[in-house]
Design a protein around this motif. Structure first.
Motif, mmCIF file in Angstrom:
data_model
loop_
_atom_site.group_PDB
_atom_site.id
_atom_site.type_symbol
_atom_site.label_atom_id
_atom_site.label_comp_id
_atom_site.label_asym_id
_atom_site.label_seq_id
_atom_site.Cartn_x
_atom_site.Cartn_y
_atom_site.Cartn_z
ATOM 1 N N PHE A 245 -2.139 -5.637 4.906
ATOM 2 C CA PHE A 245 -2.906 -6.625 5.657
ATOM 3 C C PHE A 245 -2.425 -6.675 7.106
ATOM 4 N N ASN A 246 -3.184 -7.312 7.956
ATOM 5 C CA ASN A 246 -2.962 -7.353 9.405
ATOM 6 C C ASN A 246 -3.093 -5.960 10.016
ATOM 7 N N THR A 247 -4.046 -5.196 9.523
ATOM 8 C CA THR A 247 -4.308 -3.867 10.081
ATOM 9 C C THR A 247 -5.420 -3.975 11.123
ATOM 10 N N HIS A 248 -5.522 -2.948 11.969
ATOM 11 C CA HIS A 248 -6.565 -2.960 13.001
ATOM 12 C C HIS A 248 -7.898 -2.463 12.473
ATOM 13 N N THR A 249 -7.876 -1.566 11.505
ATOM 14 C CA THR A 249 -9.116 -1.025 10.960
ATOM 15 C C THR A 249 -9.156 -1.254 9.459
ATOM 16 N N VAL B 238 0.686 -6.196 -7.798
ATOM 17 C CA VAL B 238 0.037 -6.020 -6.507
ATOM 18 C C VAL B 238 1.109 -6.187 -5.435
ATOM 19 N N TYR B 239 1.274 -5.170 -4.613
ATOM 20 C CA TYR B 239 2.209 -5.221 -3.492
ATOM 21 C C TYR B 239 1.407 -5.515 -2.229
ATOM 22 N N LEU B 240 1.813 -6.542 -1.504
ATOM 23 C CA LEU B 240 1.171 -6.901 -0.247
ATOM 24 C C LEU B 240 2.129 -6.539 0.883
ATOM 25 N N VAL B 241 1.659 -5.716 1.818
ATOM 26 C CA VAL B 241 2.510 -5.236 2.908
ATOM 27 C C VAL B 241 1.888 -5.639 4.237
ATOM 28 N N ASP B 242 2.687 -6.316 5.044
ATOM 29 C CA ASP B 242 2.255 -6.706 6.382
ATOM 30 C C ASP B 242 2.292 -5.474 7.281
ATOM 31 N N ALA B 243 1.168 -5.138 7.891
ATOM 32 C CA ALA B 243 1.091 -3.971 8.766
ATOM 33 C C ALA B 243 0.845 -4.378 10.218
ATOM 34 N N SER B 244 1.289 -5.565 10.571
ATOM 35 C CA SER B 244 1.118 -6.032 11.949
ATOM 36 C C SER B 244 2.105 -5.313 12.871
ATOM 37 N N PRO B 245 1.853 -5.330 14.165
ATOM 38 C CA PRO B 245 2.738 -4.627 15.106
ATOM 39 C C PRO B 245 4.206 -5.050 15.023
ATOM 40 N N LYS B 246 4.474 -6.320 14.713
ATOM 41 C CA LYS B 246 5.870 -6.764 14.640
ATOM 42 C C LYS B 246 6.636 -6.095 13.499
ATOM 43 N N MET B 247 5.930 -5.583 12.499
ATOM 44 C CA MET B 247 6.598 -4.890 11.381
ATOM 45 C C MET B 247 7.079 -3.495 11.786
ATOM 46 N N GLY C 76 26.089 2.956 14.383
ATOM 47 C CA GLY C 76 26.041 4.322 13.876
ATOM 48 C C GLY C 76 24.982 4.581 12.821
ATOM 49 N N GLU C 77 24.346 3.539 12.288
ATOM 50 C CA GLU C 77 23.313 3.750 11.271
ATOM 51 C C GLU C 77 21.974 4.022 11.934
ATOM 52 N N LYS C 78 21.170 4.796 11.242
ATOM 53 C CA LYS C 78 19.826 5.094 11.732
ATOM 54 C C LYS C 78 18.969 3.829 11.643
ATOM 55 N N LYS C 79 18.262 3.507 12.717
ATOM 56 C CA LYS C 79 17.405 2.326 12.722
ATOM 57 C C LYS C 79 16.065 2.666 12.085
ATOM 58 N N GLU C 80 15.597 1.775 11.220
ATOM 59 C CA GLU C 80 14.300 1.929 10.576
ATOM 60 C C GLU C 80 13.450 0.718 10.928
ATOM 61 N N THR C 81 12.154 0.880 10.791
ATOM 62 C CA THR C 81 11.264 -0.255 11.026
ATOM 63 C C THR C 81 11.186 -1.102 9.765
ATOM 64 N N HIS C 82 10.789 -2.339 9.935
ATOM 65 C CA HIS C 82 10.616 -3.235 8.788
ATOM 66 C C HIS C 82 9.559 -2.662 7.842
ATOM 67 N N VAL D 124 7.922 -0.148 2.650
ATOM 68 C CA VAL D 124 7.251 0.946 1.939
ATOM 69 C C VAL D 124 8.257 1.734 1.090
ATOM 70 N N SER D 125 9.470 1.925 1.601
ATOM 71 C CA SER D 125 10.508 2.629 0.844
ATOM 72 C C SER D 125 10.878 1.867 -0.426
ATOM 73 N N CYS D 126 10.970 0.553 -0.327
ATOM 74 C CA CYS D 126 11.276 -0.274 -1.507
ATOM 75 C C CYS D 126 10.169 -0.174 -2.548
ATOM 76 N N ILE D 127 8.925 -0.213 -2.101
ATOM 77 C CA ILE D 127 7.793 -0.083 -3.018
ATOM 78 C C ILE D 127 7.810 1.288 -3.684
ATOM 79 N N ALA D 128 8.092 2.346 -2.910
ATOM 80 C CA ALA D 128 8.131 3.706 -3.463
ATOM 81 C C ALA D 128 9.201 3.819 -4.539
ATOM 82 N N GLU D 129 10.370 3.255 -4.312
ATOM 83 C CA GLU D 129 11.437 3.310 -5.309
ATOM 84 C C GLU D 129 11.051 2.536 -6.565
ATOM 85 N N ALA D 130 10.426 1.374 -6.386
ATOM 86 C CA ALA D 130 9.985 0.584 -7.539
ATOM 87 C C ALA D 130 8.938 1.345 -8.343
#
Length: 99
Positions: A86-90, A33-42, A51-57, A62-68
């Protein structure tokens, strides 16, 4: 009166060859079971080197889970996985998907 084994009553001779394989898979099946925080701070950008492309937390998680999952599907496709945000609005519920 002779004792009756319930397993023998419902046993199907055609399933014998697959039965051993099924029981072996069940014994080694992994449940994850993968638990992912979806709060605004993420959704703020991660710190990166110049010079590197910035990504969100969230995107990194999600990218790590996809690779796994890609590795898991290739190696052992009969394992079971759940992803919970979790920490979603809907609230959104989707029933399990069979692959």
């Amino acid at each position: 009166m002779e004792a009756v084994d319930p397993d023998d009553i419902f046993k199907d001779d055609e399933d014998d060859s697959d039965g051993d394989d099924f029981s072996q898979r069940e014994a080694t099946k992994e449940l994850a079971v993968y638990l992912v925080d979806a709060s605004p701070k993420m959704f703020t950008a991660t710190c990166s080197a110049d010079g590197e492309k910035k990504e969100t937390h969230f995107h990194v998680a999600v990218s790590c889970i996809a690779e796994a999952l890609k590795t898991q599907i290739i190696n052992r496709s009969y394992d079971e996985v759940a992803i919970c945000f979790f920490n979603t609005h809907t609230l959104f519920w989707q029933s399990p998907v069979s692959i």
